[in-house]
Design an enzyme around this catalytic site. Structure first.
Site, PDB file in Angstrom:
ATOM      1  CG  ASP A 140     -29.209 141.866  20.726  1.00 21.36           C
ATOM      2  OD1 ASP A 140     -28.780 141.151  19.798  1.00 21.36           O
ATOM      3  OD2 ASP A 140     -30.183 142.634  20.595  1.00 21.36           O
ATOM      4  CD  GLU A 184     -25.244 142.123  17.608  1.00 23.28           C
ATOM      5  OE1 GLU A 184     -25.529 141.845  16.433  1.00 23.28           O
ATOM      6  OE2 GLU A 184     -26.020 142.766  18.335  1.00 23.28           O
TER       7      GLU A 184
END
Ligand code: NOJ
Length: 554
Positions: free
Chosen positions: A209, A270
């Site tokens: 993330d 990401e």
């Protein structure tokens, strides 16, 4: 044929189609209105039948849920809402038994403010080793009453919050998500253990993330945001709190750790950065394996933009030996059929186009087409849960149920991402459509109008979006699409994307304003809308079984 990968089971990720599960909204096993691991386990057969290669599960950790679970208070546990570590082990085993890989989210740029590390830091005071795990600084101005610099949070407002003792802490996201200090050796060592904890339990990979956020420019200088008061990460290179060079050292360390597992564990970045060239830096041979390509999602339904993104991606990734990936939806973006039903289909920010009402028929036609286009491209792809059903964004959720920090942090000016997180409709004619056992109240209300979009209903309809996705995923395995990375453009009229993936497979996307003649010898394998008399309608994509004659004009 890319012989380097053929037949190597450890290379599965190079052409995988991964299904994103947002666990709170996928399936509720225990009837409390929140999706959970029991519900997910019960529907693994659906995913295997859909034909995807694996699933990525959005955060399942203990969390106060200030940002939908992206605020983790224990990196080695499972949120009681979702189940237990035993449930996670059983899920991993069941998924593997039906041939599905399991990727889990790793949210390590920040913790929850209820993580024991932050609670200790809060109590320990300025200058303490506990505070050094995070990014604390003194304020500017008289008595340090102003934030240490001008950085803004991705959710709006300043990226700094002040504690009663006068020091400020950094949070690039919500105040409940303090950023870790990745220069601190204890943070590095503790996360090595976290990574091993999950790899040892048998997961196949981790989705990293906010990968570009981990390292901040030394000295924490002011950022130059220009005139746009929003934190749009694709905007520029040189942001002191995004895509800073030092992140790559961290990912080299993690890659070395993953490579100690002989059966191979992978990382997906990401990383929403300025360009394909910047993205490529995250997937160098000794860093992360692959990365979401959000430039494809942000290009919208626009032939010039799509062609540009495809060309830039392939030109960067293929010579580097890195498989590209393609994404059309996620738990952070307005649902595909709603985005594509608007006048402006490309977007940079979740708030773009929010005041436009979508034409859902138009959006659905384009979403069907875009899905076929995506699945015909070289490399891997991601499907966000519910996009295979053509679910629209739910833009009229009552204010009282909205949970996204975007809504809170902007005083309601941005409604946020709850509209793309409404639970899945599985079966039956009325809410909760099999999401919860009878009597369960889903955490976000499911529109009654979704009766026609349930899995059960679409499974019986050969023309449904679900039937199209299943057929496309099945064909993708039969065709040479997973073996070669080659793509050759054919000459085509304006607004048309037309390419061969092999001497036996051609894909044509008609994004122009007029139907397109495919040629009389076109053998249509699959199309997003009926091809009648060799004519491909507007906003449609066809897969052809061999390179028929070039389009004949209008
Ligand atoms: C990206 C995640 O996809 C998003 O949902 C989250 O809010 C931010 N990172 C912060 O963790």
């Amino acid at each position: 044929m890319n012989t380097e990968i053929a037949g190597d089971p450890a290379a599965w990720w190079r052409h995988a189609v991964i299904y994103e599960v947002y666990p709170r909204s996928f399936a509720d096993g225990n009837g409390d209105g929140d999706g959970d691991l029991a519900g997910l386990r019960a529907h693994l057969g659906y995913l295997a039948d859909l034909g995807v290669d694996g699933l990525w599960v959005a955060p399942w950790y203990p969390s106060p849920m200030a940002d939908g679970g992206y605020d983790v208070s224990d990196f080695c546990g499972i949120h009681p809402m979702f189940g237990t570590l035993d449930d996670a082990d059983a899920l991993i085993a069941d998924a593997h038994a039906v041939g599905l890989k399991v990727i889990v989210d790793m949210v390590a740029n920040h913790t929850s403010d209820e993580h024991p590390w932050f609670e200790a830091a809060r109590g320990a005071g300025p200058g303490s080793p506990e505070r050094d795990r995070y990014i604390f600084a003194d304020g500017r101005g008289a008595r340090g009453a102003l934030p240490p610099n001008n950085w803004i949070s991705a959710f709006g407002g300043p990226a700094w919050t002040r504690l009663p003792d006068g020091q400020w802490y950094l949070h690039l996201f919500a105040p409940e998500q303090p950023d870790l200090n990745w220069s601190n050796p204890h943070v590095l060592a503790d996360f090595d253990d976290v990574l091993r904890f999950w790899f040892d339990r048998g997961i196949d990979g981790l989705r990293i993330d906010a990968a570009p956020a981990f390292i901040k420019q030394p000295g924490l200088p002011d950022a130059d945001y220009g005139d746009d008061p929003r934190f749009t990460t694709v905007k520029w290179v040189g942001n002191p709190h995004w895509d800073v060079e030092g992140v790559h050292d961290l990912f080299r360390r993690w890659r070395a750790l993953a490579d100690t597992y002989p059966d191979g564990r992978i990382f997906v970045a990401e990383a929403i950065v300025n360009s394909a060239e910047r993205l490529l830096r995250y997937v160098r041979p000794d860093e992360l394996h692959t990365a979401f390509n959000f430039h494809f999602l942000k290009a919208g339904w626009d032939a010039v933009r799509l062609r540009g993104v495809i060309d830039d991606t392939l030109a960067g990734f293929l010579p580097a030996g890195v498989p590209p990936t393609w994404v059309l939806g996620s738990h952070d973006d307005v649902r595909l059929v709603s985005r594509f039903g608007k006048a402006t289909t490309w977007s940079q920010h979740v708030a773009d186009g929010a005041d436009e009402l979508p034409d859902l028929d138009l959006g659905t036609r384009r979403a069907r087409a875009a899905t076929l286009l995506m699945l015909a491209l070289p490399g891997g792809a991601y499907i966000y849960q519910g996009d295979e059903l053509g679910l629209p964004n739910v833009d009229d959720l009552p204010d009282g149920v909205l949970q996204d920090p975007f809504f809170r942090r902007t005083g309601g000016a941005i409604r946020g991402r709850d509209g793309c997180r409404v639970p899945m409709p599985w079966s039956g004619d009325a809410p909760p459509f099999g999401f919860s056992p009878a009597g369960g109240q889903p955490w976000l209300p499911i529109p009654e109008a979704w009766a026609g979009r349930t899995v059960e209903r679409q499974a019986q309809d050969p023309n449904s979006m679900l039937a199209l996705c299943r057929a496309a995923l099945r064909q993708r395995r039969l065709l040479p699409l997973t073996e070669t990375q080659d793509l050759t453009w054919r000459t085509s009229p304006e607004g048309v994307l037309d390419f061969d993936r092999s001497p036996h497979f051609r894909c044509v996307a008609n994004i122009s304003a007029e139907p397109l003649a495919l040629g009389v010898d076109a053998q249509v394998l699959l199309s997003s809308a009926p091809v009648i008399g060799g004519m491909l309608p507007v906003d449609a994509v066809a897969w052809l079984s061999h390179p028929a004659r070039a389009p004949q004009g209008r």
